[in-house]
Design an enzyme around this catalytic site. Structure first.
Site, PDB file in Angstrom:
ATOM      1  N   PHE A  11       0.796  -1.304   0.131  1.00  0.00           N
ATOM      2  CA  PHE A  11      -0.081   0.009  -0.087  1.00  0.00           C
ATOM      3  C   PHE A  11       0.896   1.212   0.004  1.00  0.00           C
ATOM      4  O   PHE A  11       0.938   2.012  -0.876  1.00  0.00           O
ATOM      5  CB  PHE A  11      -0.799  -0.080   1.034  1.00  0.00           C
ATOM      6  CG  PHE A  11      -1.628   1.074   1.653  1.00  0.00           C
ATOM      7  CD1 PHE A  11      -2.180   1.981   0.637  1.00  0.00           C
ATOM      8  CD2 PHE A  11      -1.772   1.589   3.065  1.00  0.00           C
ATOM      9  CE1 PHE A  11      -2.756   3.137   0.977  1.00  0.00           C
ATOM     10  CE2 PHE A  11      -1.873   2.712   3.279  1.00  0.00           C
ATOM     11  CZ  PHE A  11      -2.857   3.572   2.417  1.00  0.00           C
ATOM     12  N   ASN A  32       8.256  -9.265  -1.956  1.00  0.00           N
ATOM     13  CA  ASN A  32       8.125 -11.049  -1.929  1.00  0.00           C
ATOM     14  C   ASN A  32       6.432 -11.106  -2.044  1.00  0.00           C
ATOM     15  O   ASN A  32       6.034 -12.131  -2.316  1.00  0.00           O
ATOM     16  CB  ASN A  32       8.655 -11.626  -0.934  1.00  0.00           C
ATOM     17  CG  ASN A  32       7.852 -11.483   0.571  1.00  0.00           C
ATOM     18  OD1 ASN A  32       7.077 -10.664   0.565  1.00  0.00           O
ATOM     19  ND2 ASN A  32       8.054 -12.032   1.472  1.00  0.00           N
ATOM     20  N   GLY A  36       1.643  -7.843  -0.534  1.00  0.00           N
ATOM     21  CA  GLY A  36       1.456  -6.693  -1.442  1.00  0.00           C
ATOM     22  C   GLY A  36       1.090  -7.362  -2.693  1.00  0.00           C
ATOM     23  O   GLY A  36       0.802  -8.700  -2.837  1.00  0.00           O
ATOM     24  N   LEU A  73      10.592  -0.601   3.802  1.00  0.00           N
ATOM     25  CA  LEU A  73       9.084  -0.389   4.152  1.00  0.00           C
ATOM     26  C   LEU A  73       8.561  -1.977   4.146  1.00  0.00           C
ATOM     27  O   LEU A  73       7.413  -2.356   4.741  1.00  0.00           O
ATOM     28  CB  LEU A  73       8.326   0.304   3.007  1.00  0.00           C
ATOM     29  CG  LEU A  73       8.055   1.672   3.309  1.00  0.00           C
ATOM     30  CD1 LEU A  73       9.236   2.663   2.898  1.00  0.00           C
ATOM     31  CD2 LEU A  73       6.960   2.415   2.374  1.00  0.00           C
ATOM     32  N   ARG A 106      27.254  -0.175   2.257  1.00  0.00           N
ATOM     33  CA  ARG A 106      28.143  -0.681   1.118  1.00  0.00           C
ATOM     34  C   ARG A 106      28.070   0.748   0.018  1.00  0.00           C
ATOM     35  O   ARG A 106      29.043   0.900  -0.571  1.00  0.00           O
ATOM     36  CB  ARG A 106      27.539  -1.802   0.423  1.00  0.00           C
ATOM     37  CG  ARG A 106      27.965  -3.037   1.041  1.00  0.00           C
ATOM     38  CD  ARG A 106      27.827  -4.279   0.108  1.00  0.00           C
ATOM     39  NE  ARG A 106      26.567  -4.415  -0.504  1.00  0.00           N
ATOM     40  CZ  ARG A 106      25.449  -5.095   0.208  1.00  0.00           C
ATOM     41  NH1 ARG A 106      25.682  -5.558   1.286  1.00  0.00           N
ATOM     42  NH2 ARG A 106      24.426  -5.521  -0.460  1.00  0.00           N
ATOM     43  N   TYR A 145       4.849  -7.766  15.832  1.00  0.00           N
ATOM     44  CA  TYR A 145       5.182  -6.491  15.190  1.00  0.00           C
ATOM     45  C   TYR A 145       5.769  -5.154  15.779  1.00  0.00           C
ATOM     46  O   TYR A 145       6.788  -4.727  15.354  1.00  0.00           O
ATOM     47  CB  TYR A 145       3.857  -5.795  14.935  1.00  0.00           C
ATOM     48  CG  TYR A 145       3.724  -4.996  14.032  1.00  0.00           C
ATOM     49  CD1 TYR A 145       4.226  -4.908  12.484  1.00  0.00           C
ATOM     50  CD2 TYR A 145       3.201  -3.445  14.037  1.00  0.00           C
ATOM     51  CE1 TYR A 145       3.921  -3.943  11.647  1.00  0.00           C
ATOM     52  CE2 TYR A 145       2.852  -2.604  13.296  1.00  0.00           C
ATOM     53  CZ  TYR A 145       3.463  -2.709  12.198  1.00  0.00           C
ATOM     54  OH  TYR A 145       3.480  -1.679  11.309  1.00  0.00           O
ATOM     55  N   LYS A 149       9.794  -3.881  15.181  1.00  0.00           N
ATOM     56  CA  LYS A 149       9.882  -2.497  14.782  1.00  0.00           C
ATOM     57  C   LYS A 149      10.754  -1.531  15.744  1.00  0.00           C
ATOM     58  O   LYS A 149      11.727  -0.734  15.468  1.00  0.00           O
ATOM     59  CB  LYS A 149       8.462  -1.780  14.642  1.00  0.00           C
ATOM     60  CG  LYS A 149       7.695  -2.100  13.472  1.00  0.00           C
ATOM     61  CD  LYS A 149       8.317  -1.642  12.189  1.00  0.00           C
ATOM     62  CE  LYS A 149       7.494  -2.110  11.035  1.00  0.00           C
ATOM     63  NZ  LYS A 149       7.829  -1.662   9.631  1.00  0.00           N
ATOM     64  N   TYR A 159      23.751   1.033  13.401  1.00  0.00           N
ATOM     65  CA  TYR A 159      24.635   1.133  12.215  1.00  0.00           C
ATOM     66  C   TYR A 159      25.001   2.704  12.126  1.00  0.00           C
ATOM     67  O   TYR A 159      26.038   3.158  11.695  1.00  0.00           O
ATOM     68  CB  TYR A 159      23.753   0.911  11.023  1.00  0.00           C
ATOM     69  CG  TYR A 159      24.018  -0.586  10.630  1.00  0.00           C
ATOM     70  CD1 TYR A 159      23.539  -1.660  11.410  1.00  0.00           C
ATOM     71  CD2 TYR A 159      25.053  -0.860   9.341  1.00  0.00           C
ATOM     72  CE1 TYR A 159      24.079  -3.112  11.035  1.00  0.00           C
ATOM     73  CE2 TYR A 159      24.816  -2.262   9.020  1.00  0.00           C
ATOM     74  CZ  TYR A 159      24.463  -3.091   9.991  1.00  0.00           C
ATOM     75  OH  TYR A 159      24.862  -4.426   9.630  1.00  0.00           O
ATOM     76  N   ARG A 186      -7.996  -4.124   8.412  1.00  0.00           N
ATOM     77  CA  ARG A 186      -7.721  -2.882   9.258  1.00  0.00           C
ATOM     78  C   ARG A 186      -9.179  -2.047   9.429  1.00  0.00           C
ATOM     79  O   ARG A 186      -9.958  -2.255   8.546  1.00  0.00           O
ATOM     80  CB  ARG A 186      -6.634  -1.984   8.382  1.00  0.00           C
ATOM     81  CG  ARG A 186      -5.184  -2.552   8.635  1.00  0.00           C
ATOM     82  CD  ARG A 186      -4.214  -1.643   8.145  1.00  0.00           C
ATOM     83  NE  ARG A 186      -3.505  -1.876   7.002  1.00  0.00           N
ATOM     84  CZ  ARG A 186      -2.425  -1.664   6.392  1.00  0.00           C
ATOM     85  NH1 ARG A 186      -1.628  -1.184   7.104  1.00  0.00           N
ATOM     86  NH2 ARG A 186      -2.004  -2.063   5.126  1.00  0.00           N
TER      87      ARG A 186
END
Ligand code: NAD
Ligand code: UDP
Length: 330
Positions: A11, A32, A36, A73, A106, A145, A149, A159, A186
């Site tokens: 989305f 993947n 989606g 995302l 990288r 979830y 996150k 990092y 949702r």
């Protein structure tokens, strides 16, 4: 710029990819298709500035050529999706995020993480500011979830501190709009689908819990501002207009002119009782705030859903009690 968007067939990712392409950036979408849809990218497939790579980012992320920014995302996002895909959700938040960070490192590229208001859990501070650490149940059903996150934010900051990587974290609050899947469970999609097919609207709990709903065009403009800037964050992105779930149901019935009734189901475990972003930082650091009023955004979303009657009819039966243990109360 050459931007890698993980979760680009979802989305938000498909709207973000379209916005970036629209201003001339090259976009490489990695997805993947777990939650989606290829059709979300119909307008971009065939565009020479757009590349779609079907791959699971938890298995690595190698992109040939220069990369200027990575927008991460990829992740199941609706509660029924992450309940159905618990281990995949943890993997993409942890391993998937780290592969995205390595790709950025990288290339000395900027890395932007799509985090979530769920890191605040069921918040005891209201509205939520970025310096609030949250109230998350680490072993509850939503933890796959929320904690994924929270880990994703932690590894992003590690990092940044260890390799001086240019990173930005956005905490996204409930967003809605065209291209959401009618069956994603949702609240906005469920209520619109139910109102349009004439099924009862399924309110969980007493409907007094609140959310703050942001239209997708506004939200992805905020992500682009984050990609373009040098703000580390975290920065909240969302619409500070706070509605109860009951009010959302009434507004959707009014906009759709539906005569659907209301059915009540139990509130899912650990469902946050209230949620509203403080967007002072986004205004100040990104010059961003939402401009589409909720009623207008809902009207646009309803029109989009109305144009897909077969999909709505197929989705509607799965929505009643879509949450675990969903039992009709009244
Ligand atoms: P979505 O489910 O529509 O999109 C997620 C995309 O990620 C899908 O296309 C899915 O196939 C892809 N994906 C999942 N796991 C993957 C993997 N291992 N490898 C490759 N691709 C993978 O959800 P969305 O609403 O577009 O959310 C996008 C991001 O924004 C998510 O990270 C979500 O946590 C975050 N977010 C969204 C909202 C919201 O209200 N929409 C709120 C807070 C945070
Ligand atoms: N909700 C509801 N009926 C539904 C789906 C959701 O009442 O059919 C409620 C849910 O319990 C929560 C709110 O609406 O209080 C928002 O749910 P959603 O799944 O959209 O997002 P999140 O809980 O992740 O904010």
């Amino acid at each position: 710029m050459r931007v890698v968007v993980t979760g680009g067939a979802g989305f938000l990712g498909s709207h973000l990819s379209a916005l970036l392409r629209g201003r001339g950036d090259q976009v490489i979408c990695v997805d993947n298709f777990s939650t989606g849809r290829r059709e979300n990218l119909d307008a971009l497939l065939g565009d020479p500035g757009f590349t779609l790579i079907e791959a699971d980012v938890t298995e690595g992320l190698e992109i040939p050529g220069r990369v200027d920014a990575v927008a991460h995302l990829a992740s199941p996002a609706s509660p029924p999706d992450y309940h159905r895909l618990p281990l995949e959700t943890l993997a993409v938040g942890s391993r998937g995020t780290e592969y995205g960070l390595r790709l950025a490192a990288r290339n000395q590229a900027r890395f932007v993480l799509a985090s979530t208001s769920e890191v605040y859990g069921d918040p005891v501070v209201h509205p939520q500011r970025e310096d609030y650490w949250g109230n998350v149940n680490p072993v509850g059903p939503r933890s796959v979830y929320d904690e994924a996150k929270r880990y994703a934010e932690a590894v992003t900051m590690a990092y940044h501190r260890t390799y001086d990587l240019d990173v930005g974290i956005v905490r996204i609050f409930n967003t809605y709009g065209p291209r959401m899947r009618p069956q994603d469970g949702r609240v906005v999609t469920s209520f619109i689908t139910q109102a349009l097919v004439g099924d009862p609207l399924t309110i969980y709990g007493d409907g007094e819990q609140t959310r703050s709903f942001c239209y997708v065009d506004d939200l992805v403009a905020g992500i682009v501002a984050m990609i373009d800037g040098d703000v580390t964050g975290p920065v909240n992105l969302g619409n500070p207009v706070e509605w109860t779930v009951g009010r959302l149901a009434s507004e959707i019935l009014r906009i759709t002119e539906s005569s659907s009734t209301i059915e009540r189901y139990p509130l899912p475990t650990d469902d946050p009782t209230r949620r509203r972003p403080d967007i002072t930082l986004a205004r100040r650091l990104l010059g961003w705030e939402p401009v589409v009023p909720v009623e207008e955004g809902l009207r646009r979303t309803v029109e989009w859903f109305r144009s897909r009657p077969e999909e709505l009819l197929a989705a509607a039966p799965s929505l009643a009690g879509a949450q675990p243990g969903g039992v009709l109360l009244s």
